[in-house]
Every structure is written in C-alpha cells, then in structure tokens.
Design a protein around this motif. Sequence first.
Motif, PDB file in Angstrom:
ATOM      1  N   LEU A  15      18.780   6.403 -17.933  1.00 25.88           N
ATOM      2  CA  LEU A  15      18.498   5.103 -18.576  1.00 25.88           C
ATOM      3  C   LEU A  15      18.009   3.903 -17.635  1.00 25.88           C
ATOM      4  N   GLN A  16      16.929   3.287 -18.184  1.00 25.93           N
ATOM      5  CA  GLN A  16      16.292   2.275 -17.218  1.00 25.93           C
ATOM      6  C   GLN A  16      17.354   1.005 -17.347  1.00 25.93           C
ATOM      7  N   SER A  17      17.350   0.329 -16.279  1.00 26.07           N
ATOM      8  CA  SER A  17      18.226  -0.847 -16.223  1.00 26.07           C
ATOM      9  C   SER A  17      18.019  -1.847 -16.972  1.00 26.07           C
ATOM     10  N   ARG A  18      16.992  -2.022 -17.682  1.00 25.80           N
ATOM     11  CA  ARG A  18      16.731  -2.971 -18.761  1.00 25.80           C
ATOM     12  C   ARG A  18      17.293  -2.796 -20.120  1.00 25.80           C
ATOM     13  N   GLN A  19      17.588  -1.504 -20.452  1.00 25.63           N
ATOM     14  CA  GLN A  19      18.368  -1.194 -21.706  1.00 25.63           C
ATOM     15  C   GLN A  19      19.771  -1.466 -21.717  1.00 25.63           C
ATOM     16  N   ALA A  20      20.561  -1.371 -20.693  1.00 25.45           N
ATOM     17  CA  ALA A  20      22.063  -1.600 -20.450  1.00 25.45           C
ATOM     18  C   ALA A  20      22.457  -2.317 -19.292  1.00 25.45           C
ATOM     19  N   GLY A  21      23.163  -2.996 -19.416  1.00 28.83           N
ATOM     20  CA  GLY A  21      23.988  -3.915 -18.119  1.00 28.83           C
ATOM     21  C   GLY A  21      24.364  -2.511 -17.234  1.00 28.83           C
ATOM     22  N   VAL A  22      24.639  -2.943 -15.902  1.00 33.31           N
ATOM     23  CA  VAL A  22      25.320  -2.128 -14.966  1.00 33.31           C
ATOM     24  C   VAL A  22      26.629  -2.174 -15.193  1.00 33.31           C
ATOM     25  N   GLY A  23      27.324  -3.015 -15.670  1.00 34.23           N
ATOM     26  CA  GLY A  23      28.847  -3.075 -15.774  1.00 34.23           C
ATOM     27  C   GLY A  23      29.004  -2.247 -17.094  1.00 34.23           C
ATOM     28  N   ALA A  24      28.126  -1.896 -17.786  1.00 30.10           N
ATOM     29  CA  ALA A  24      28.561  -0.980 -19.173  1.00 30.10           C
ATOM     30  C   ALA A  24      28.519   0.496 -18.415  1.00 30.10           C
ATOM     31  N   LYS A  25      27.380   0.607 -17.615  1.00 30.73           N
ATOM     32  CA  LYS A  25      27.549   1.994 -17.122  1.00 30.73           C
ATOM     33  C   LYS A  25      28.647   2.202 -16.358  1.00 30.73           C
ATOM     34  N   ILE A  26      29.062   1.078 -15.335  1.00 36.04           N
ATOM     35  CA  ILE A  26      30.201   1.635 -14.797  1.00 36.04           C
ATOM     36  C   ILE A  26      31.495   1.591 -15.412  1.00 36.04           C
ATOM     37  N   PHE A  27      31.618   0.837 -16.514  1.00 34.02           N
ATOM     38  CA  PHE A  27      32.835   1.007 -17.490  1.00 34.02           C
ATOM     39  C   PHE A  27      32.818   2.316 -18.251  1.00 34.02           C
ATOM     40  N   ALA A  28      31.674   2.828 -18.536  1.00 40.35           N
ATOM     41  CA  ALA A  28      31.507   4.099 -19.254  1.00 40.35           C
ATOM     42  C   ALA A  28      31.960   5.275 -18.057  1.00 40.35           C
ATOM     43  N   GLY A  29      31.442   5.221 -16.763  1.00 40.11           N
ATOM     44  CA  GLY A  29      31.846   6.090 -15.943  1.00 40.11           C
ATOM     45  C   GLY A  29      33.245   6.223 -15.786  1.00 40.11           C
ATOM     46  N   ILE A  30      33.777   4.982 -15.453  1.00 37.63           N
ATOM     47  CA  ILE A  30      35.291   4.993 -15.409  1.00 37.63           C
ATOM     48  C   ILE A  30      36.155   5.466 -16.405  1.00 37.63           C
ATOM     49  N   MET A  31      35.785   5.256 -17.713  1.00 37.73           N
ATOM     50  CA  MET A  31      36.503   5.616 -18.889  1.00 37.73           C
ATOM     51  C   MET A  31      36.237   7.278 -18.862  1.00 37.73           C
ATOM     52  N   LEU A  32      35.117   7.798 -18.536  1.00 41.46           N
ATOM     53  CA  LEU A  32      35.050   9.351 -18.674  1.00 41.46           C
ATOM     54  C   LEU A  32      35.748  10.136 -17.476  1.00 41.46           C
ATOM     55  N   GLY A  33      35.933   9.017 -16.356  1.00 40.35           N
ATOM     56  CA  GLY A  33      36.800   9.699 -15.359  1.00 40.35           C
ATOM     57  C   GLY A  33      38.351   9.929 -15.469  1.00 40.35           C
ATOM     58  N   ILE A  34      38.928   8.849 -16.324  1.00 43.77           N
ATOM     59  CA  ILE A  34      40.171   8.738 -16.765  1.00 43.77           C
ATOM     60  C   ILE A  34      40.273   9.653 -17.730  1.00 43.77           C
ATOM     61  N   LEU A  35      39.314   9.927 -18.851  1.00 37.70           N
ATOM     62  CA  LEU A  35      39.413  10.794 -20.038  1.00 37.70           C
ATOM     63  C   LEU A  35      39.568  12.114 -19.290  1.00 37.70           C
ATOM     64  N   PHE A  36      38.934  12.556 -18.303  1.00 32.15           N
ATOM     65  CA  PHE A  36      38.701  13.794 -17.782  1.00 32.15           C
ATOM     66  C   PHE A  36      40.185  14.144 -16.958  1.00 32.15           C
ATOM     67  N   TYR A  37      40.652  13.058 -16.520  1.00 31.17           N
ATOM     68  CA  TYR A  37      42.028  13.264 -15.965  1.00 31.17           C
ATOM     69  C   TYR A  37      43.011  13.507 -16.905  1.00 31.17           C
ATOM     70  N   PHE A  38      43.049  12.617 -17.914  1.00 34.36           N
ATOM     71  CA  PHE A  38      44.145  13.108 -18.894  1.00 34.36           C
ATOM     72  C   PHE A  38      43.914  14.180 -19.759  1.00 34.36           C
ATOM     73  N   LEU A  39      42.735  14.503 -19.799  1.00 35.05           N
ATOM     74  CA  LEU A  39      42.421  15.896 -20.513  1.00 35.05           C
ATOM     75  C   LEU A  39      42.887  17.151 -19.796  1.00 35.05           C
ATOM     76  N   ASN A  40      42.863  16.969 -18.215  1.00 34.27           N
ATOM     77  CA  ASN A  40      43.004  18.157 -17.294  1.00 34.27           C
ATOM     78  C   ASN A  40      44.726  17.991 -17.517  1.00 34.27           C
ATOM     79  N   ARG A  41      45.199  17.094 -17.339  1.00 29.15           N
ATOM     80  CA  ARG A  41      46.902  17.080 -17.576  1.00 29.15           C
ATOM     81  C   ARG A  41      47.342  17.731 -18.574  1.00 29.15           C
ATOM     82  N   LEU A  42      46.631  17.225 -19.853  1.00 28.32           N
ATOM     83  CA  LEU A  42      46.879  17.726 -21.205  1.00 28.32           C
ATOM     84  C   LEU A  42      46.835  18.943 -21.494  1.00 28.32           C
ATOM     85  N   PHE A  43      45.924  19.833 -20.871  1.00 31.27           N
ATOM     86  CA  PHE A  43      45.767  21.210 -20.869  1.00 31.27           C
ATOM     87  C   PHE A  43      46.696  21.793 -20.093  1.00 31.27           C
TER      88      PHE A  43
END
Length: 75
Positions: free
Chosen positions: A11-39
């Motif tokens: 995505l181009q940097s003009r479309q969304a802020g860097v903070g939103a991308k970092i937050f989405a990445g952190i949330m995906l990492g946490i979701l992967f961790y919890f999904l791994n523990r759940l399975f």
Amino acid sequence: MMVLALPFAHLQSRQAGVGAKIFAGIMLGILFYFLNRLFSHLGLLNDWPPLASAVMPTVIFLSGAMGMMWWQERR
C-alpha cells in the motif's frame, strides 16, 4: 508472517498512516500467537494428530495472506 505482511507493505503511504499499519501487524501477530495456543490445546483435548494441530494455524494464516495478495494484485 512475512507473506502476510506483503499486502500491507504494498500500500502507498498516502493511503493510510504508518501507525495503522504497525497496529495491524501487531494485532495479526497476537492473533497468530493465540490461534497457535488454541490449536495446541484443542489438539490435546480432541486427540488430533500432532502435525495437524501444529500446522493448522500456519495454514490458516498462509491462506489468508495468499488471499490478501491475490486481492491486492487484482486492484
């Protein structure tokens, strides 16, 4: 996880802020961790084969990443 990050990096940097991308990445990492523990716990409770319970979160995230890359390329 790197394949999952590719659609966000494309995505181009003009479309969304860097903070939103970092937050989405952190949330995906946490979701992967919890999904791994759940399975892992579901595999123990339901007597699933160890390979299936270990690989399933990775397969889910890989298919999601491939779908996001396909959607990004179509745009």
